[in-house]
Design a protein around this motif. Structure first.
Motif, PDB file in Angstrom:
ATOM      1  N   GLU A 139       0.840  -1.193   0.000  1.00  0.00           N
ATOM      2  CA  GLU A 139       0.000   0.000   0.000  1.00  0.00           C
ATOM      3  C   GLU A 139       0.876   1.243   0.000  1.00  0.00           C
ATOM      4  O   GLU A 139       1.748   1.400   0.852  1.00  0.00           O
ATOM      5  N   THR A 140       0.666   2.106  -0.987  1.00  0.00           N
ATOM      6  CA  THR A 140       1.296   3.415  -1.000  1.00  0.00           C
ATOM      7  C   THR A 140       0.234   4.458  -0.691  1.00  0.00           C
ATOM      8  O   THR A 140      -0.963   4.190  -0.794  1.00  0.00           O
ATOM      9  N   LYS A 141       0.690   5.654  -0.325  1.00  0.00           N
ATOM     10  CA  LYS A 141      -0.253   6.705   0.056  1.00  0.00           C
ATOM     11  C   LYS A 141       0.092   7.998  -0.665  1.00  0.00           C
ATOM     12  O   LYS A 141       1.245   8.240  -1.025  1.00  0.00           O
ATOM     13  N   LEU A 142      -0.918   8.808  -0.853  1.00  0.00           N
ATOM     14  CA  LEU A 142      -0.757  10.109  -1.482  1.00  0.00           C
ATOM     15  C   LEU A 142      -1.735  11.080  -0.839  1.00  0.00           C
ATOM     16  O   LEU A 142      -2.935  10.805  -0.772  1.00  0.00           O
ATOM     17  N   HIS A 143      -1.213  12.202  -0.345  1.00  0.00           N
ATOM     18  CA  HIS A 143      -2.052  13.262   0.201  1.00  0.00           C
ATOM     19  C   HIS A 143      -2.076  14.418  -0.787  1.00  0.00           C
ATOM     20  O   HIS A 143      -1.024  14.832  -1.296  1.00  0.00           O
ATOM     21  N   ALA A 144      -3.251  14.949  -1.057  1.00  0.00           N
ATOM     22  CA  ALA A 144      -3.385  16.029  -2.034  1.00  0.00           C
ATOM     23  C   ALA A 144      -4.657  16.808  -1.741  1.00  0.00           C
ATOM     24  O   ALA A 144      -5.440  16.470  -0.847  1.00  0.00           O
ATOM     25  N   VAL A 145      -4.857  17.878  -2.518  1.00  0.00           N
ATOM     26  CA  VAL A 145      -6.062  18.695  -2.402  1.00  0.00           C
ATOM     27  C   VAL A 145      -6.313  19.340  -3.755  1.00  0.00           C
ATOM     28  O   VAL A 145      -5.371  19.694  -4.471  1.00  0.00           O
ATOM     29  N   ILE A 146      -7.584  19.476  -4.119  1.00  0.00           N
ATOM     30  CA  ILE A 146      -7.964  20.150  -5.362  1.00  0.00           C
ATOM     31  C   ILE A 146      -8.543  21.515  -4.993  1.00  0.00           C
ATOM     32  O   ILE A 146      -9.392  21.615  -4.098  1.00  0.00           O
ATOM     33  N   ASN A 147      -8.071  22.559  -5.654  1.00  0.00           N
ATOM     34  CA  ASN A 147      -8.464  23.921  -5.297  1.00  0.00           C
ATOM     35  C   ASN A 147      -9.355  24.587  -6.330  1.00  0.00           C
ATOM     36  O   ASN A 147      -9.962  25.621  -6.033  1.00  0.00           O
ATOM     37  N   ALA A 148      -9.414  24.050  -7.526  1.00  0.00           N
ATOM     38  CA  ALA A 148     -10.223  24.676  -8.583  1.00  0.00           C
ATOM     39  C   ALA A 148     -11.156  23.636  -9.183  1.00  0.00           C
ATOM     40  O   ALA A 148     -10.772  22.467  -9.350  1.00  0.00           O
ATOM     41  N   PRO A 149     -12.390  24.009  -9.498  1.00  0.00           N
ATOM     42  CA  PRO A 149     -13.324  23.044 -10.089  1.00  0.00           C
ATOM     43  C   PRO A 149     -12.882  22.663 -11.490  1.00  0.00           C
ATOM     44  O   PRO A 149     -12.233  23.424 -12.205  1.00  0.00           O
ATOM     45  N   GLY A 150     -13.250  21.453 -11.877  1.00  0.00           N
ATOM     46  CA  GLY A 150     -12.907  21.015 -13.224  1.00  0.00           C
ATOM     47  C   GLY A 150     -13.041  19.517 -13.385  1.00  0.00           C
ATOM     48  O   GLY A 150     -13.282  18.777 -12.422  1.00  0.00           O
ATOM     49  N   ASN A 151     -12.897  19.087 -14.625  1.00  0.00           N
ATOM     50  CA  ASN A 151     -12.945  17.681 -14.992  1.00  0.00           C
ATOM     51  C   ASN A 151     -11.557  17.310 -15.498  1.00  0.00           C
ATOM     52  O   ASN A 151     -11.166  17.686 -16.600  1.00  0.00           O
ATOM     53  N   PHE A 152     -10.800  16.585 -14.687  1.00  0.00           N
ATOM     54  CA  PHE A 152      -9.395  16.347 -14.965  1.00  0.00           C
ATOM     55  C   PHE A 152      -9.155  14.882 -15.328  1.00  0.00           C
ATOM     56  O   PHE A 152      -9.924  13.992 -14.940  1.00  0.00           O
ATOM     57  N   GLU A 153      -8.068  14.653 -16.036  1.00  0.00           N
ATOM     58  CA  GLU A 153      -7.724  13.300 -16.471  1.00  0.00           C
ATOM     59  C   GLU A 153      -6.720  12.662 -15.525  1.00  0.00           C
ATOM     60  O   GLU A 153      -5.782  13.312 -15.055  1.00  0.00           O
ATOM     61  N   GLY A 154      -6.937  11.376 -15.245  1.00  0.00           N
ATOM     62  CA  GLY A 154      -5.984  10.566 -14.516  1.00  0.00           C
ATOM     63  C   GLY A 154      -5.660   9.329 -15.322  1.00  0.00           C
ATOM     64  O   GLY A 154      -6.480   8.875 -16.133  1.00  0.00           O
ATOM     65  N   PHE A 155      -4.497   8.775 -15.105  1.00  0.00           N
ATOM     66  CA  PHE A 155      -4.093   7.607 -15.894  1.00  0.00           C
ATOM     67  C   PHE A 155      -2.958   6.871 -15.203  1.00  0.00           C
ATOM     68  O   PHE A 155      -2.433   7.317 -14.169  1.00  0.00           O
TER      69      PHE A 155
END
Length: 359
Positions: A196-212
């Protein structure tokens, strides 16, 4: 046939059209972690250009000044050393290396993906009492499974998160290693089976973003993409409701069917998730007849089972523990010897014999 200049002009048109469609999301992110990583890239590039640009400029300058046609250039055939020039040549790169090393040291700790967030954007600390949104991520062949333990839902190839709320990703994989990456949110981090790896993050602007997936994992790798929606709290609640309205439960049998390789899967949602499913995926024991890895490790930590575990358990003597810096810590047992084909008893006092195959 067109001239060389005309041909270059014709090639420049489609090249410009292609570049016009580029979206430099890495240099224009929507999450605070990705923004800090962007700043790190810019600062590092500028520091390196402080050496690269003068070197390129001086290369052209020397070539022009000391060209064959310039008979007025000063010629010093016996010149071989200049202390001042040596100081400039070596002190400037050394200063830049020190600066880059300091920046790397600070950013490595500050942007550690395992480190909980202490701010949601520049000048804005995480509000007191706000808990991160936990999203459990499973990299499958070739799709992404997301589990929301707080909301009790599951989705395939789609996630959402409210703006300015810290997110904690817990990431694993079903078979082979992948890399979880949302460029607008944060840097990539690997997804590995049984870990198990971990990632902490936050999104500050609305939008539809790509992940891959940024790590090749087989035939369906190119279609292993998903959408990340940054929305306000009302939009997130509505998104959760859509998953609840989809109905159905993602149980262990359903997961085993979902785990089978498939390509370019559409978005799917489940209203409920079987208790302990992510933990079972992580510990490789979704099937009812398999022991979980964490249980195996707990048994091994206590000396194992069977003949080796019963007769060959040992612990370090005090002198060895002191030498290893373990004095004052609780003593732990370990399996001192294992049975082999040539040594069925596995006795630690037995004379050495060539090991062929463990049993």
């Amino acid at each position: 046939m067109p001239s060389t200049h005309r041909l270059r002009g014709l090639l420049a048109v489609p090249a410009a059209a292609l570049l016009a469609g580029c979206n430099a999301v890495v240099l224009s992110p929507s999450g605070d972690i990705a923004a800090q990583q962007r700043d790190l890239i810019i600062v590092s590039t500028v520091l390196m250009l402080l050496i690269i640009v003068p070197v390129i400029f001086l290369t052209f300058l020397f070539a022009w000044r000391y060209r064959q046609a310039n008979t007025e250039a000063e010629y010093q055939p016996d010149w071989d050393h200049s202390t001042g020039l040596e100081l400039i040549i070596w002190s400037a790169p050394l200063a830049i290396i020190i600066a880059l090393g300091a920046i790397t040291w600070v950013s490595t700790h500050k942007l550690d993906p395992y480190r909980p967030l202490d701010r949601i954007s520049e000048g804005r600390a995480v509000p007191e009492g706000v808990k991160p949104l936990v999203i459990e991520v499973v990299a499958l062949d070739w799709k992404w499974l997301f589990l929301y333990p707080e909301q009790g839902i599951a989705t395939v190839n789609e996630i959402a998160a409210p703006l300015d709320r810290p997110i904690q990703f817990k990431i694993t994989a079903s078979t082979v290693m992948n890399s979880f990456y949302i460029p607008a949110l944060a840097g990539q981090i690997y997804a590995m089976p049984g870990m198990e790896t971990k990632l902490h993050a936050v999104i500050n602007a609305p939008g539809n973003f790509e992940g891959f997936s940024a790590n090749y994992s087989g035939a369906g790798f190119s279609g292993m993409r998903f959408r990340f929606h940054g929305v306000d709290q009302a939009g997130f609640d509505q998104w959760v409701k859509q998953a609840k309205d989809a109905g159905g439960e993602l149980g262990r049998d359903g997961y085993l069917q979902l785990e089978k390789p498939s390509e370019r899967d559409p978005v799917r949602r489940w209203a409920t998730v079987a208790p302990g499913l992510y933990d079972a995926i992580l510990n490789r024991c979704v099937e009812a007849n398999r022991m979980c890895m964490k249980d195996m490790m707990a048994i091994d930590a206590n000396g194992g089972l069977g003949k080796p575990g019963s007769f060959n358990v040992a612990s370090l003597d005090e002198a060895t523990r002191s030498r290893l810096g373990l004095a004052g810590t609780p003593a732990r047992s370990y399996v001192g010897a294992m049975c082999t084909v040539t040594n069925p008893e596995g006795a630690a006092s037995a004379s050495p014999a060539p090991v062929t195959q463990p049993i």
